[in-house]
Design a protein around this motif. Structure first.
Motif, PDB file in Angstrom:
ATOM      1  N   GLY A 381       9.992 110.091 150.250  1.00 58.27           N
ATOM      2  CA  GLY A 381      10.657 109.029 150.997  1.00 58.27           C
ATOM      3  C   GLY A 381      11.300 108.079 150.009  1.00 58.27           C
ATOM      4  N   ASP A 382      12.582 107.788 150.167  1.00 60.81           N
ATOM      5  CA  ASP A 382      13.278 107.038 149.110  1.00 60.81           C
ATOM      6  C   ASP A 382      13.051 105.537 149.161  1.00 60.81           C
ATOM      7  OD1 ASP A 382      14.913 106.213 151.214  1.00 60.81           O
ATOM      8  OD2 ASP A 382      16.704 107.268 150.504  1.00 60.81           O
ATOM      9  N   GLN A 383      12.221 105.064 150.124  1.00 61.34           N
ATOM     10  CA  GLN A 383      11.886 103.636 150.179  1.00 61.34           C
ATOM     11  C   GLN A 383      10.438 103.387 149.749  1.00 61.34           C
ATOM     12  OE1 GLN A 383      14.442 101.348 150.959  1.00 61.34           O
ATOM     13  NE2 GLN A 383      15.518 103.300 150.711  1.00 61.34           N
ATOM     14  N   PRO A 388       7.339 106.226 143.452  1.00 58.00           N
ATOM     15  CA  PRO A 388       8.802 106.210 143.571  1.00 58.00           C
ATOM     16  C   PRO A 388       9.425 107.568 143.250  1.00 58.00           C
ATOM     17  CG  PRO A 388       7.987 104.362 142.252  1.00 58.00           C
ATOM     18  CD  PRO A 388       6.856 105.315 142.412  1.00 58.00           C
ATOM     19  N   TYR A 389      10.502 107.860 143.956  1.00 59.47           N
ATOM     20  CA  TYR A 389      11.180 109.137 143.743  1.00 59.47           C
ATOM     21  C   TYR A 389      11.689 109.275 142.321  1.00 59.47           C
ATOM     22  CZ  TYR A 389      15.734 106.802 143.942  1.00 59.47           C
ATOM     23  OH  TYR A 389      16.803 105.999 143.677  1.00 59.47           O
ATOM     24  N   VAL A 435      14.027 111.827 151.319  1.00 65.09           N
ATOM     25  CA  VAL A 435      14.182 111.601 152.756  1.00 65.09           C
ATOM     26  C   VAL A 435      14.672 110.162 152.920  1.00 65.09           C
ATOM     27  CG1 VAL A 435      13.052 111.555 154.996  1.00 65.09           C
ATOM     28  CG2 VAL A 435      12.324 113.226 153.271  1.00 65.09           C
ATOM     29  N   LYS A 436      15.913 110.035 153.333  1.00 65.24           N
ATOM     30  CA  LYS A 436      16.543 108.706 153.425  1.00 65.24           C
ATOM     31  C   LYS A 436      15.821 107.838 154.450  1.00 65.24           C
ATOM     32  CE  LYS A 436      20.709 108.161 155.274  1.00 65.24           C
ATOM     33  NZ  LYS A 436      20.676 107.064 156.260  1.00 65.24           N
ATOM     34  N   GLY A 437      15.379 106.670 154.009  1.00 62.93           N
ATOM     35  CA  GLY A 437      14.682 105.743 154.890  1.00 62.93           C
ATOM     36  C   GLY A 437      13.203 106.014 155.008  1.00 62.93           C
ATOM     37  N   THR A 441       3.970 107.819 153.737  1.00 60.95           N
ATOM     38  CA  THR A 441       4.716 108.998 153.333  1.00 60.95           C
ATOM     39  C   THR A 441       5.812 109.300 154.363  1.00 60.95           C
ATOM     40  OG1 THR A 441       3.170 110.449 154.454  1.00 60.95           O
ATOM     41  CG2 THR A 441       2.715 109.977 152.139  1.00 60.95           C
ATOM     42  N   ALA A 442       6.748 110.194 153.967  1.00 59.32           N
ATOM     43  CA  ALA A 442       8.001 110.345 154.687  1.00 59.32           C
ATOM     44  C   ALA A 442       7.881 110.742 156.164  1.00 59.32           C
ATOM     45  CB  ALA A 442       8.903 111.329 153.948  1.00 59.32           C
TER      46      ALA A 442
END
Length: 463
Positions: A381-383, A388-389, A435-437, A441-442
């Motif tokens: 998840g990119d937030q 962090p990614y 995963v945008k937003g 976890t995603a």
């Protein structure tokens, strides 16, 4: 061969202590999917009794893959993954009360395409328990992976109809750290001829803890990339700390000064999803830049005493209270066939575990699995600022893989759902995707997109 047959029969007797659940409190009518719960004993004299939920694929149980799913923590129940992330049930918040949580079906469940075993591990997680109290005092990464591996062996012996299914070891957060360790044990066990032979095809890790220094060190550059700290502060911190933000030299006063300024900028940010409000139930101690696995686990006692004074701000964690109410209901525990008296109180994440993080980095486990030809999907998840990614990208780069398809967007319903890069190193394939937003976890934040992601990956399609 006689000794092997006898041994398998002994294991089989243990593995068949399971129950089929047709109805659950909070869900109207019969469950439209097959749910099995049970315990499997592992370790010396089966002292560790690991509890699981197994849900058959809603599409084709015989042909769809089998997932072993591990939730993080360490010490967070797989029930959290089941109802908040990838399982077929979700709490129906509109119709639930504080005393009677209600369920609805999750249209984005991964059981649409896979059979999933949700495992409560290690001992002391969820409904899993030890027969002897000493079993709670020796927990670590290696033991958690060993117990999970032996659990899966016994489960497959008791469910031989799934031995031919493609097997994937899956999980997220701290569970993502244990995933490659288990996968390596399976690979080595197959090579050694240990029964049953497992049809391991690969593994999936989401927002995974991988290398403590890399994961934590990535938080400062991640904060800069997301405008949480200024260009000037980042450049000064990078220069004075020489890119090392975890356990800095206490005599380096310039670095320490910069890190304190960074902490001032970040201390009120929700690290699980930087765009959502930080909630009061989180531990009041500062979210330091030093690695601390407790940051992954909520402060249960404080959370349960929380009372919302007003409808704003909304916090995602408020929904977690339903799991405590539901899982601690004696009627529910009877329906799940939980053994009476084995746990004092169910908690979503058990912070009282005495757990040693004896595997500092799993990068070499990933490297091993790549050389053996297993598929891998790593998603972030990119937030998420906990793992962090950018840190995940750092350790993936250290694997020295060849890029097959470079950084590009992937789409769901015509919208950008994230970005992906695929690597290959014959005979394996390795896919990384954001995963945008999504947060930590995603799937909890972006269930539709994550279902699309796993469907495409399982079908060998580009994400």
């Amino acid at each position: 061969m006689l000794w092997r047959a006898v041994g398998l029969l002994v294991l089989l007797d243990v593995a068949l202590s399971a129950s089929i659940i047709k109805e659950l409190p909070g869900f109207p009518g019969h469950l439209p999917f097959k749910l099995e719960t049970g315990y499997i004993g592992v370790g010396e004299l089966d002292d560790a009794q690991l509890f699981y939920y197994f849900i058959e694929s809603e599409r084709s149980p015989k042909q769809d893959p089998l997932f072993l799913w591990l939730t993080g923590g360490p010490g967070c129940s797989s029930f959290s993954g089941l109802v908040y992330e990838i399982g077929p049930l979700s709490f129906n918040y509109a119709n639930s009360s504080r005393t009677k949580p209600q369920f609805s079906l999750n249209p984005y469940s991964w059981t649409k395409v896979a059979n999933i075993i949700f495992l409560d591990q290690p001992i002391g997680t969820g409904f899993s328990y030890a027969k002897n109290w000493t079993g709670y005092n020796t927990l670590n990464d290696t033991l958690a992976a060993t117990d999970s591996y032996n659990f899966l062996r016994k489960w497959l012996i008791g469910h031989p109809e799934f031995l031919a299914n493609s097997l994937y070891i899956t999980g997220d957060s701290y569970g993502g750290k244990i995933v490659p360790i288990i996968a390596k044990k399976i690979s080595e066990g197959n090579e050694a001829g240990i029964e049953p032979m497992m049809n391991l095809k690969g593994y999936v890790s989401g927002n995974p803890v991988t290398d403590e220094n890399i994961d934590s060190n990535a938080r400062v550059p991640f904060a800069h990339l997301n405008a949480l700290i200024s260009d000037e502060l980042f450049e000064s911190t990078e220069r004075n700390c020489k890119g090392k933000y975890v356990d800095p030299d206490p005599n380096n006063t310039l670095c320490i000064k910069d890190l304190l300024r960074v902490e001032e900028c970040l201390e009120k940010v929700n690290m699980e999803h930087i765009l959502e409000p930080a909630c009061a139930f989180l531990s009041p101690k500062p979210k330091t830049l030093k690695w601390d696995s407790s940051i992954l686990i909520e402060d249960t006692k404080y959370f349960l005493s929380l009372r919302r004074a007003s409808p704003e701000p909304w916090c995602r964690y408020y929904s977690h209270i339903y799991s405590y109410i539901w899982a601690n209901d004696k009627i529910v525990q009877k329906a799940l066939h939980v053994r009476e008296g084995t746990i004092e109180k169910w908690v979503r994440c058990n912070k009282s575990l005495i757990y040693s993080e004896d595997v500092i980095s799993t990068i070499e486990y990933h490297r091993y699995l790549i050389t053996k030809g297993y598929r891998a999907l790593i998603y972030s998840g990119d937030q998420d600022m906990i793992i962090p990614y950018v840190g995940t990208q750092t350790w993936i780069k250290s694997l020295n893989l060849t890029i097959q398809y470079d950084w590009q967007p992937w789409f769901v319903d015509g919208q950008v759902a994230g970005y992906t890069r695929q690597y290959y190193k014959i005979p394996s394939s390795f896919t990384f995707t954001t995963v945008k937003g999504g947060g930590h976890t995603a799937p909890e934040y972006k269930p539709k997109e994550c279902l699309a992601m796993i469907c495409r990956w399982l079908a060998y399609y580009p994400i």
